[in-house]
Design a protein around this motif. Structure first.
Motif, PDB file in Angstrom:
ATOM      1  N   ALA A 170      -2.492  -0.521 -10.218  1.00  0.00           N
ATOM      2  CA  ALA A 170      -1.512  -1.163  -9.781  1.00  0.00           C
ATOM      3  C   ALA A 170      -1.968  -1.873  -8.322  1.00  0.00           C
ATOM      4  O   ALA A 170      -1.272  -3.057  -8.205  1.00  0.00           O
ATOM      5  CB  ALA A 170      -0.247  -0.334  -9.281  1.00  0.00           C
ATOM      6  N   TRP A 171      -2.875  -1.191  -7.372  1.00  0.00           N
ATOM      7  CA  TRP A 171      -3.196  -1.930  -6.512  1.00  0.00           C
ATOM      8  C   TRP A 171      -4.013  -3.279  -6.739  1.00  0.00           C
ATOM      9  O   TRP A 171      -4.081  -4.277  -6.178  1.00  0.00           O
ATOM     10  CB  TRP A 171      -4.067  -0.982  -5.587  1.00  0.00           C
ATOM     11  CG  TRP A 171      -4.879  -1.830  -4.447  1.00  0.00           C
ATOM     12  CD1 TRP A 171      -6.034  -2.132  -4.207  1.00  0.00           C
ATOM     13  CD2 TRP A 171      -4.402  -2.086  -3.169  1.00  0.00           C
ATOM     14  NE1 TRP A 171      -6.369  -2.775  -2.985  1.00  0.00           N
ATOM     15  CE2 TRP A 171      -5.139  -2.569  -2.436  1.00  0.00           C
ATOM     16  CE3 TRP A 171      -2.732  -1.896  -2.641  1.00  0.00           C
ATOM     17  CZ2 TRP A 171      -4.851  -3.015  -0.992  1.00  0.00           C
ATOM     18  CZ3 TRP A 171      -2.740  -2.274  -1.333  1.00  0.00           C
ATOM     19  CH2 TRP A 171      -3.651  -2.893  -0.481  1.00  0.00           C
ATOM     20  N   LYS A 172      -4.978  -2.963  -7.638  1.00  0.00           N
ATOM     21  CA  LYS A 172      -5.794  -4.049  -8.193  1.00  0.00           C
ATOM     22  C   LYS A 172      -4.992  -5.229  -8.684  1.00  0.00           C
ATOM     23  O   LYS A 172      -5.230  -6.523  -8.377  1.00  0.00           O
ATOM     24  CB  LYS A 172      -6.699  -3.783  -9.260  1.00  0.00           C
ATOM     25  CG  LYS A 172      -7.725  -2.555  -8.994  1.00  0.00           C
ATOM     26  CD  LYS A 172      -8.604  -2.238 -10.250  1.00  0.00           C
ATOM     27  CE  LYS A 172      -9.685  -1.332  -9.563  1.00  0.00           C
ATOM     28  NZ  LYS A 172     -10.442  -0.856 -10.800  1.00  0.00           N
TER      29      LYS A 172
ATOM     30  N   TYR B 223      -6.704   6.447   0.770  1.00  0.00           N
ATOM     31  CA  TYR B 223      -6.877   4.966   0.511  1.00  0.00           C
ATOM     32  C   TYR B 223      -8.121   4.538  -0.361  1.00  0.00           C
ATOM     33  O   TYR B 223      -8.113   3.506  -1.164  1.00  0.00           O
ATOM     34  CB  TYR B 223      -7.324   4.228   2.006  1.00  0.00           C
ATOM     35  CG  TYR B 223      -5.806   4.439   2.746  1.00  0.00           C
ATOM     36  CD1 TYR B 223      -4.859   3.289   2.527  1.00  0.00           C
ATOM     37  CD2 TYR B 223      -5.764   5.156   3.844  1.00  0.00           C
ATOM     38  CE1 TYR B 223      -3.656   3.160   2.976  1.00  0.00           C
ATOM     39  CE2 TYR B 223      -4.278   4.817   4.456  1.00  0.00           C
ATOM     40  CZ  TYR B 223      -3.421   3.931   4.214  1.00  0.00           C
ATOM     41  OH  TYR B 223      -2.314   3.930   4.881  1.00  0.00           O
ATOM     42  N   LYS B 224      -9.178   5.267  -0.320  1.00  0.00           N
ATOM     43  CA  LYS B 224     -10.159   4.993  -1.005  1.00  0.00           C
ATOM     44  C   LYS B 224      -9.876   5.054  -2.600  1.00  0.00           C
ATOM     45  O   LYS B 224     -10.402   4.060  -3.617  1.00  0.00           O
ATOM     46  CB  LYS B 224     -11.496   6.075  -1.027  1.00  0.00           C
ATOM     47  CG  LYS B 224     -12.706   5.710  -1.573  1.00  0.00           C
ATOM     48  CD  LYS B 224     -13.952   6.669  -1.102  1.00  0.00           C
ATOM     49  CE  LYS B 224     -15.190   6.240  -1.851  1.00  0.00           C
ATOM     50  NZ  LYS B 224     -16.299   7.094  -1.336  1.00  0.00           N
ATOM     51  N   LYS B 225      -9.049   6.164  -3.038  1.00  0.00           N
ATOM     52  CA  LYS B 225      -8.332   6.316  -4.257  1.00  0.00           C
ATOM     53  C   LYS B 225      -7.551   5.197  -4.554  1.00  0.00           C
ATOM     54  O   LYS B 225      -7.530   4.700  -5.697  1.00  0.00           O
ATOM     55  CB  LYS B 225      -7.617   7.475  -4.498  1.00  0.00           C
ATOM     56  CG  LYS B 225      -8.836   8.924  -4.638  1.00  0.00           C
ATOM     57  CD  LYS B 225      -8.301  10.174  -4.523  1.00  0.00           C
ATOM     58  CE  LYS B 225      -8.958  11.282  -4.628  1.00  0.00           C
ATOM     59  NZ  LYS B 225      -8.137  12.402  -4.988  1.00  0.00           N
ATOM     60  N   MET B 226      -6.734   4.741  -3.632  1.00  0.00           N
ATOM     61  CA  MET B 226      -5.676   3.555  -3.762  1.00  0.00           C
ATOM     62  C   MET B 226      -6.482   2.169  -4.181  1.00  0.00           C
ATOM     63  O   MET B 226      -6.037   1.535  -5.029  1.00  0.00           O
ATOM     64  CB  MET B 226      -5.003   3.318  -2.360  1.00  0.00           C
ATOM     65  CG  MET B 226      -3.916   2.163  -2.719  1.00  0.00           C
ATOM     66  SD  MET B 226      -3.286   1.825  -1.130  1.00  0.00           S
ATOM     67  CE  MET B 226      -4.662   0.593  -0.317  1.00  0.00           C
TER      68      MET B 226
ATOM     69  N   SER C  27       0.985  -1.197   0.069  1.00  0.00           N
ATOM     70  CA  SER C  27       0.045   0.272  -0.022  1.00  0.00           C
ATOM     71  C   SER C  27       0.696   1.287   0.221  1.00  0.00           C
ATOM     72  O   SER C  27       0.575   2.123  -0.599  1.00  0.00           O
ATOM     73  CB  SER C  27      -0.905  -0.055   1.104  1.00  0.00           C
ATOM     74  OG  SER C  27      -0.248  -0.230   2.437  1.00  0.00           O
ATOM     75  N   ALA C  28       1.982   1.048   0.865  1.00  0.00           N
ATOM     76  CA  ALA C  28       2.912   2.389   0.671  1.00  0.00           C
ATOM     77  C   ALA C  28       3.274   2.873  -0.647  1.00  0.00           C
ATOM     78  O   ALA C  28       3.490   3.927  -1.022  1.00  0.00           O
ATOM     79  CB  ALA C  28       4.159   2.153   1.850  1.00  0.00           C
ATOM     80  N   ARG C  29       3.748   1.594  -1.168  1.00  0.00           N
ATOM     81  CA  ARG C  29       4.282   1.829  -2.752  1.00  0.00           C
ATOM     82  C   ARG C  29       3.350   2.514  -3.659  1.00  0.00           C
ATOM     83  O   ARG C  29       3.429   3.299  -4.423  1.00  0.00           O
ATOM     84  CB  ARG C  29       4.688   0.317  -3.157  1.00  0.00           C
ATOM     85  CG  ARG C  29       5.562   0.670  -4.791  1.00  0.00           C
ATOM     86  CD  ARG C  29       6.284  -0.821  -4.992  1.00  0.00           C
ATOM     87  NE  ARG C  29       5.195  -1.812  -5.198  1.00  0.00           N
ATOM     88  CZ  ARG C  29       5.014  -2.976  -4.592  1.00  0.00           C
ATOM     89  NH1 ARG C  29       5.777  -2.946  -3.417  1.00  0.00           N
ATOM     90  NH2 ARG C  29       4.173  -3.664  -4.545  1.00  0.00           N
ATOM     91  N   VAL C  30       2.106   1.735  -3.574  1.00  0.00           N
ATOM     92  CA  VAL C  30       0.946   2.324  -4.408  1.00  0.00           C
ATOM     93  C   VAL C  30       0.660   3.718  -4.106  1.00  0.00           C
ATOM     94  O   VAL C  30       0.409   4.741  -4.977  1.00  0.00           O
ATOM     95  CB  VAL C  30      -0.173   1.197  -4.556  1.00  0.00           C
ATOM     96  CG1 VAL C  30      -1.347   2.030  -5.189  1.00  0.00           C
ATOM     97  CG2 VAL C  30      -0.029   0.134  -5.082  1.00  0.00           C
TER      98      VAL C  30
END
Length: 337
Positions: A295-297, A287-290, A63-66
């Motif tokens: 990339a997160w998906k 976080y909602k945007k992440m 999560s930090a990377r994204v």
């Protein structure tokens, strides 16, 4: 000797007032008071309350990377590992920084379970919920040549001769794997307090014990067993989600087998107690945007995570419900303190 004139005095007073005004404005910009939406002013310390390589560490670093690469936060996310006490060492560190919006930590069910078992002075109420991010199913597995073909077979043996079956898990008594197992066993009609649960330090060690013949079954996160299932070394008796898992599509759910029990390994983010509404809103939005980021998906699909975003208020209500449910299970197995 210098003598002040009225004009000089007035100029000095005006200059001093301007300095004070600028200082006050600078303080407001730092705190966010009266200066619009809050934003971080220094790097964000992102605590994984465990060592490297585990579930919390993976969540924090992914999560930090994204968040950083997608420019969803205004300052870098710096992952710090604080292992020990099943998460309690990391929670204790965060609790010492009440009101500091530049410290966050990743979390999951142990933030409820460890305090309920009397192993941490902090509870989830000592922190600010930011967002729930995803879930992952629990998998109940045996060796490929095991006589247990279904979860029902395992449950029947646990009813007739519970001490003859040992089940390995990657967390201590009363923590994540044990509760995920105990809830399923109870729902299947067996006495969870009689189950011979053998704890190990992580899912990898538990699965190694199973493969080595030191346990008859094991319970672990779906992502932890996937490789061994694909290689043919392990067979899944059931997964704990309401619907079949995308990474274990051939594995039946507990509910398919008549066991009415669902247990998701949820993961999320919390901060210190005392954060302002503006600070919470900033991180909620990030976080909602992440969650919608490609990339997160991609990472989530690879890791077997199902996106399950909840904002701060909804996450807080969810934690209350989970705490009540876990409290009942730990009471039934005699582990609540």
């Amino acid at each position: 000797m210098f003598r002040s004139t009225p004009r000089a005095v007035m100029a000095a007073v005006a200059a001093g007032s301007a300095t004070l005004l600028l200082a006050a404005c600078g303080e407001q910009a730092t705190t966010g008071a009266g200066s619009g939406p809050w934003k971080p002013t220094r790097p964000i310390e992102y605590v994984a309350p465990a060592g490297t390589g585990g579930g919390w560490d993976t969540l924090a670093r992914t999560s930090a990377r994204v968040l950083d690469e997608a420019n969803l936060v205004d300052r870098p996310m710096r992952v710090i590992n604080k292992p020990g006490g099943g998460g309690a060492i990391g929670w204790s560190y965060i609790a010492q920084h009440q009101g500091d919006p530049h410290k966050l930590f990743v979390t999951s069910p142990p933030v409820l379970l460890v305090p309920l078992a009397g192993e941490s002075p902090q509870t989830y109420k000592d922190f600010t919920p930011i967002a729930r991010l995803n879930t992952e199913p629990m998998a109940y597995v045996v060796k490929a040549n095991s006589p247990f073909k279904t979860f029902g077979d395992l449950a029947s043996k646990l009813k007739s001769a519970p001490k003859s079956v040992s089940i390995a898990g990657g967390s201590g008594p009363g923590s994540l794997d044990h509760v995920g197992l105990a809830g399923a066993v109870q729902a299947a009609g067996a006495d969870a307090s009689q189950v011979k649960y053998v704890p190990f330090d992580g899912g990898g060690e538990a699965l190694t014990a199973l493969l080595g013949g030191h346990a008859d079954a094991a319970v672990a996160g779906a992502s932890e067993v996937t490789g061994l299932v694909k290689s043919g070394d392990l067979r899944v008796l059931a997964v704990s989600t309401g619907e079949r898992s995308a990474i274990l599509p051939d594995a039946p759910t507990l509910t398919e087998q008549g066991v009415e029990y669902v247990f998701d390994i949820w993961r999320g983010v919390m901060g210190p107690k005392g954060l302002s509404e503006s600070q919470i809103a900033y991180y909620e939005e990030a976080y909602k945007k992440m969650i919608d980021n490609d990339a997160w998906k991609k990472e989530s699909e690879k890791l077997g995570w199902t996106n399950a975003y909840l904002g701060s208020a909804e996450f807080g209500a969810f934690l209350d419900e989970q705490n009540e449910s876990f409290s009942a299970i730990l009471t039934d197995v005699g582990l609540k303190k």
